[in-house]
Design a protein around this motif. Structure first.
Motif, PDB file in Angstrom:
ATOM      1  N   ASP A   4       5.701 -19.857   2.372  1.00  0.00           N
ATOM      2  CA  ASP A   4       5.071 -18.880   3.252  1.00  0.00           C
ATOM      3  C   ASP A   4       4.938 -17.519   2.592  1.00  0.00           C
ATOM      4  OD1 ASP A   4       5.726 -19.304   6.766  1.00  0.00           O
ATOM      5  OD2 ASP A   4       4.048 -19.802   5.512  1.00  0.00           O
ATOM      6  N   ASN A   5       6.004 -17.119   1.878  1.00  0.00           N
ATOM      7  CA  ASN A   5       5.954 -15.821   1.240  1.00  0.00           C
ATOM      8  C   ASN A   5       4.968 -15.794   0.094  1.00  0.00           C
ATOM      9  OD1 ASN A   5       7.722 -14.497   2.877  1.00  0.00           O
ATOM     10  ND2 ASN A   5       9.505 -15.187   1.734  1.00  0.00           N
ATOM     11  N   ALA A   6       4.785 -16.954  -0.529  1.00  0.00           N
ATOM     12  CA  ALA A   6       3.876 -17.013  -1.673  1.00  0.00           C
ATOM     13  C   ALA A   6       2.423 -17.031  -1.220  1.00  0.00           C
ATOM     14  CB  ALA A   6       4.177 -18.250  -2.506  1.00  0.00           C
ATOM     15  N   ALA A   7       2.170 -17.424   0.016  1.00  0.00           N
ATOM     16  CA  ALA A   7       0.792 -17.547   0.497  1.00  0.00           C
ATOM     17  C   ALA A   7       0.217 -16.171   0.828  1.00  0.00           C
ATOM     18  CB  ALA A   7       0.755 -18.435   1.731  1.00  0.00           C
ATOM     19  N   PRO A   8      -1.060 -15.970   0.528  1.00  0.00           N
ATOM     20  CA  PRO A   8      -1.659 -14.663   0.793  1.00  0.00           C
ATOM     21  C   PRO A   8      -1.851 -14.397   2.287  1.00  0.00           C
ATOM     22  CG  PRO A   8      -3.328 -16.207   0.041  1.00  0.00           C
ATOM     23  CD  PRO A   8      -2.007 -16.900  -0.111  1.00  0.00           C
ATOM     24  N   LEU A  33      -2.032 -21.466   5.374  1.00  0.00           N
ATOM     25  CA  LEU A  33      -1.838 -20.014   5.441  1.00  0.00           C
ATOM     26  C   LEU A  33      -1.341 -19.633   6.827  1.00  0.00           C
ATOM     27  CD1 LEU A  33      -5.194 -18.883   3.753  1.00  0.00           C
ATOM     28  CD2 LEU A  33      -2.962 -19.212   2.672  1.00  0.00           C
ATOM     29  N   SER A  34      -0.517 -18.580   6.923  1.00  0.00           N
ATOM     30  CA  SER A  34       0.005 -18.253   8.254  1.00  0.00           C
ATOM     31  C   SER A  34       0.025 -16.761   8.569  1.00  0.00           C
ATOM     32  CB  SER A  34       1.411 -18.822   8.418  1.00  0.00           C
ATOM     33  OG  SER A  34       2.256 -18.274   7.426  1.00  0.00           O
ATOM     34  N   ASP A  35      -0.128 -15.909   7.566  1.00  0.00           N
ATOM     35  CA  ASP A  35      -0.009 -14.463   7.798  1.00  0.00           C
ATOM     36  C   ASP A  35      -1.372 -13.879   8.147  1.00  0.00           C
ATOM     37  OD1 ASP A  35       0.467 -11.751   7.733  1.00  0.00           O
ATOM     38  OD2 ASP A  35       1.516 -11.760   5.818  1.00  0.00           O
ATOM     39  N   LEU A  36      -1.640 -13.769   9.454  1.00  0.00           N
ATOM     40  CA  LEU A  36      -2.930 -13.261   9.922  1.00  0.00           C
ATOM     41  C   LEU A  36      -2.773 -11.821  10.397  1.00  0.00           C
ATOM     42  CD1 LEU A  36      -5.917 -13.552  10.795  1.00  0.00           C
ATOM     43  CD2 LEU A  36      -5.105 -14.659  12.883  1.00  0.00           C
ATOM     44  N   ARG A  37      -3.591 -10.928   9.867  1.00  0.00           N
ATOM     45  CA  ARG A  37      -3.530  -9.508  10.234  1.00  0.00           C
ATOM     46  C   ARG A  37      -4.900  -9.055  10.728  1.00  0.00           C
ATOM     47  NH1 ARG A  37       0.201  -7.007   5.370  1.00  0.00           N
ATOM     48  NH2 ARG A  37       1.654  -8.750   5.285  1.00  0.00           N
ATOM     49  N   LEU A  38      -4.898  -8.271  11.795  1.00  0.00           N
ATOM     50  CA  LEU A  38      -6.151  -7.847  12.418  1.00  0.00           C
ATOM     51  C   LEU A  38      -6.222  -6.330  12.425  1.00  0.00           C
ATOM     52  CD1 LEU A  38      -5.842 -10.238  15.498  1.00  0.00           C
ATOM     53  CD2 LEU A  38      -7.133 -10.665  13.386  1.00  0.00           C
ATOM     54  N   VAL A  39      -7.283  -5.791  11.856  1.00  0.00           N
ATOM     55  CA  VAL A  39      -7.478  -4.347  11.876  1.00  0.00           C
ATOM     56  C   VAL A  39      -8.447  -4.012  13.007  1.00  0.00           C
ATOM     57  CG1 VAL A  39      -8.352  -2.354  10.601  1.00  0.00           C
ATOM     58  CG2 VAL A  39      -7.076  -4.143   9.400  1.00  0.00           C
ATOM     59  N   ALA A  40      -7.959  -3.290  13.994  1.00  0.00           N
ATOM     60  CA  ALA A  40      -8.791  -2.831  15.105  1.00  0.00           C
ATOM     61  C   ALA A  40      -9.728  -3.912  15.639  1.00  0.00           C
ATOM     62  CB  ALA A  40      -9.593  -1.598  14.684  1.00  0.00           C
ATOM     63  N   PRO A  41      -9.180  -5.055  16.076  1.00  0.00           N
ATOM     64  CA  PRO A  41     -10.056  -6.111  16.617  1.00  0.00           C
ATOM     65  C   PRO A  41     -10.732  -5.630  17.901  1.00  0.00           C
ATOM     66  CG  PRO A  41      -7.746  -6.617  17.058  1.00  0.00           C
ATOM     67  CD  PRO A  41      -7.758  -5.404  16.180  1.00  0.00           C
ATOM     68  N   LEU A  77       1.428  -4.817   0.599  1.00  0.00           N
ATOM     69  CA  LEU A  77       0.922  -5.815  -0.351  1.00  0.00           C
ATOM     70  C   LEU A  77       0.838  -5.249  -1.767  1.00  0.00           C
ATOM     71  CD1 LEU A  77      -1.981  -7.276   1.829  1.00  0.00           C
ATOM     72  CD2 LEU A  77       0.384  -8.093   1.640  1.00  0.00           C
ATOM     73  N   HIS A  78       1.032  -6.132  -2.755  1.00  0.00           N
ATOM     74  CA  HIS A  78       0.949  -5.710  -4.149  1.00  0.00           C
ATOM     75  C   HIS A  78      -0.441  -5.916  -4.737  1.00  0.00           C
ATOM     76  CE1 HIS A  78       5.242  -6.694  -3.502  1.00  0.00           C
ATOM     77  NE2 HIS A  78       5.414  -5.603  -4.190  1.00  0.00           N
ATOM     78  N   HIS A  79      -1.170  -6.849  -4.147  1.00  0.00           N
ATOM     79  CA  HIS A  79      -2.484  -7.156  -4.715  1.00  0.00           C
ATOM     80  C   HIS A  79      -3.441  -7.458  -3.569  1.00  0.00           C
ATOM     81  CE1 HIS A  79      -4.551  -7.946  -8.529  1.00  0.00           C
ATOM     82  NE2 HIS A  79      -5.335  -8.711  -7.793  1.00  0.00           N
ATOM     83  N   GLY A 108       1.773 -14.629  -6.037  1.00  0.00           N
ATOM     84  CA  GLY A 108       2.784 -15.258  -5.183  1.00  0.00           C
ATOM     85  C   GLY A 108       3.924 -15.863  -5.986  1.00  0.00           C
ATOM     86  N   ALA A 109       3.602 -16.382  -7.164  1.00  0.00           N
ATOM     87  CA  ALA A 109       4.609 -17.082  -7.967  1.00  0.00           C
ATOM     88  C   ALA A 109       5.717 -16.152  -8.451  1.00  0.00           C
ATOM     89  CB  ALA A 109       3.938 -17.765  -9.163  1.00  0.00           C
ATOM     90  N   VAL A 110       5.441 -14.875  -8.563  1.00  0.00           N
ATOM     91  CA  VAL A 110       6.479 -13.949  -8.998  1.00  0.00           C
ATOM     92  C   VAL A 110       7.069 -13.182  -7.808  1.00  0.00           C
ATOM     93  CG1 VAL A 110       5.620 -13.691 -11.340  1.00  0.00           C
ATOM     94  CG2 VAL A 110       4.754 -12.166  -9.568  1.00  0.00           C
ATOM     95  N   GLY A 111       6.844 -13.727  -6.606  1.00  0.00           N
ATOM     96  CA  GLY A 111       7.475 -13.149  -5.422  1.00  0.00           C
ATOM     97  C   GLY A 111       6.792 -11.901  -4.900  1.00  0.00           C
ATOM     98  N   GLN A 112       5.578 -11.639  -5.389  1.00  0.00           N
ATOM     99  CA  GLN A 112       4.840 -10.488  -4.867  1.00  0.00           C
ATOM    100  C   GLN A 112       3.891 -10.937  -3.764  1.00  0.00           C
ATOM    101  OE1 GLN A 112       3.007  -8.797  -8.299  1.00  0.00           O
ATOM    102  NE2 GLN A 112       4.958  -8.263  -9.230  1.00  0.00           N
ATOM    103  N   ARG A 113       3.404  -9.971  -2.998  1.00  0.00           N
ATOM    104  CA  ARG A 113       2.572 -10.303  -1.855  1.00  0.00           C
ATOM    105  C   ARG A 113       1.117  -9.933  -2.098  1.00  0.00           C
ATOM    106  NH1 ARG A 113       4.169 -11.477   3.487  1.00  0.00           N
ATOM    107  NH2 ARG A 113       2.541 -12.750   2.613  1.00  0.00           N
ATOM    108  N   ALA A 114       0.237 -10.830  -1.712  1.00  0.00           N
ATOM    109  CA  ALA A 114      -1.191 -10.582  -1.875  1.00  0.00           C
ATOM    110  C   ALA A 114      -1.891 -10.752  -0.534  1.00  0.00           C
ATOM    111  CB  ALA A 114      -1.784 -11.545  -2.903  1.00  0.00           C
ATOM    112  N   GLY A 115      -3.076 -10.220  -0.432  1.00  0.00           N
ATOM    113  CA  GLY A 115      -3.858 -10.362   0.788  1.00  0.00           C
ATOM    114  C   GLY A 115      -5.342 -10.327   0.477  1.00  0.00           C
ATOM    115  N   VAL A 116      -6.129 -10.890   1.395  1.00  0.00           N
ATOM    116  CA  VAL A 116      -7.578 -10.922   1.213  1.00  0.00           C
ATOM    117  C   VAL A 116      -8.242 -10.293   2.432  1.00  0.00           C
ATOM    118  CG1 VAL A 116      -9.572 -12.363   0.666  1.00  0.00           C
ATOM    119  CG2 VAL A 116      -7.282 -13.095  -0.042  1.00  0.00           C
ATOM    120  N   LEU A 117      -9.111  -9.331   2.195  1.00  0.00           N
ATOM    121  CA  LEU A 117      -9.817  -8.615   3.265  1.00  0.00           C
ATOM    122  C   LEU A 117     -11.147  -9.290   3.590  1.00  0.00           C
ATOM    123  CD1 LEU A 117      -9.492  -4.965   1.866  1.00  0.00           C
ATOM    124  CD2 LEU A 117      -8.262  -5.879   3.855  1.00  0.00           C
TER     125      LEU A 117
END
Lengths: 250, 250
Positions: A4-8, A33-41, A77-79, A108-117
């Motif tokens: 879960d932590n590795a997934a963007p 994938l499970s981390d869903l974020r909503l900006v001003a929906p 997020l790192h990336h 994700g493999a190095v324990g950092q967090r990524a996200g896609v907009l």
């Protein structure tokens, strides 16, 4: 590190229709994938319409977090990758979903967090949102008809991530001396820099201010700075502004 | 042989909802596919609902051909793939969408025709339909939640096909307004920055000076700056150093 932590994270910026948030949740669950974020929906993402569209993925919808702005949503997020359908006049690395999946896997493999907009249905991401990203993802599709439904865009990114994920968890990129800066650390440097540039008069032309800021932001965003480098840059700005002055200025 | 002839046909077997036929048409157009075939569709695929869901891809919907049975729909094809969500008790080659794209490309490349079967929304393909296929395509997705919407299944197959064969899309980033900085321009910025950092006292520790300079150099080197961005950075350093000062320094 759990899977879960590795997934963007998937970040929907100003989504217009609750139904699309629901179908996005479904596509995410398809791809693990499970981390869903909503900006001003615009609509209630737990409405009946949204839950029906999620078609069994409602736990994911219930776990979604809302944010007032894009910067807040990516702060930890790192990336960050930004998906766009049309070319932007921005000097940022341009990747395909397949290349993006590799990047996301390595992060994700190095324990950092990524996200896609992902931008709003009609207009896509604003340039200021794209400015927060390290790279742009463009899906290579029929150039005469690129328009993808929101959930389908998420599905393609998630699908590529899922295909690549297993193979990439073992890869260990060289450890940097210092961890990469989080988006929040970078933003706090931009704030510091802009504050001082206002104070010294560099940003004095009101009509050029926004575009100047975006251009400056792009420079440092693109450098992929470490936390230590951001501290160095803070020091540089502070000392340039408030350190010793020449008596004879050039 | 035109590109159109090389592209596989998409065959929806007993689709239940006209809306899903519409969104399938949209996904096909995204991927440069145009040959849509419908086996005993339950609803009118030219209804307002279907046309609205096609979202601009209605020419494709209007060109769709209907057949009474699956055998008739694939009669002219040389190679047929069947998509399934659950494993069948059938001795047939099992492929991923990526492998399927290769097969479809090879078939198209020698002037033969290929097609991909998709089953009804609820139940998927009947074993008799799968029996007409040369190989089975299974999409590797979250094993706990495989259920894909019809158009999304078509999109994933079409996407892989397009990546392997249709994608002649230029992924070079947009030409920046300004050419990339030469190494000389970059060095001249570093000289300017270091001169000012010496002057204000930032580089006062003699024993750390060399490593500090190298670290700072790395930051700007890595950003891949344009000539215009280097000019902006010159301006930033100059103004931070010599612009207006606060009366109350922090």
């Amino acid at each position: 590190m759990t899977a879960d932590n590795a997934a963007p994270a998937i970040i929907l910026v100003r989504p217009q229709l609750a139904e699309n948030v629901g179908t996005t949740a479904r596509a995410m669950l398809n791809c693990g994938l499970s981390d869903l974020r909503l900006v001003a929906p615009r609509e209630d993402w737990l409405s009946d319409k949204a839950l029906a569209a999620a078609s069994g993925a409602d736990s994911l919808l219930r776990g979604a977090r809302a944010y007032p702005g894009t910067a807040a949503a990516v702060a930890d997020l790192h990336h960050v990758l930004a998906t766009t359908a049309r070319r932007r006049d921005m000097v940022k690395p341009l990747t395909t979903p397949r290349q993006a999946a590799e990047i996301l896997g390595r992060v994700g493999a190095v324990g950092q967090r990524a996200g896609v907009l992902f931008g709003p249905e009609r207009a896509g991401l604003a340039n200021d949102d794209v400015g927060l990203a390290d790279a742009i993802v463009e899906v290579p599709l029929n150039p005469a008809y690129r328009s993808l439904n929101l959930a389908q865009a998420v599905l393609l990114i998630g699908y590529e991530w899922f295909q690549a994920h297993g193979a990439l968890v073992d890869m260990t990129p060289p450890a940097a001396d210092s961890p990469p800066a989080t988006q929040q650390e970078l933003e706090s440097f931009h704030d510091h820099l802009f504050r001082e540039l206002e104070a010294c008069g560099f940003l004095r032309l009101e009509e050029k201010k926004a575009v100047m800021k975006r251009n400056i932001r792009n420079i440092f965003q693109r450098a992929g700075l470490t936390a230590q480098e951001v501290r160095t840059l803070h020091g540089i700005v502070k000392e340039l502004r408030h350190g010793r002055r020449y008596t004879n200025q050039r």
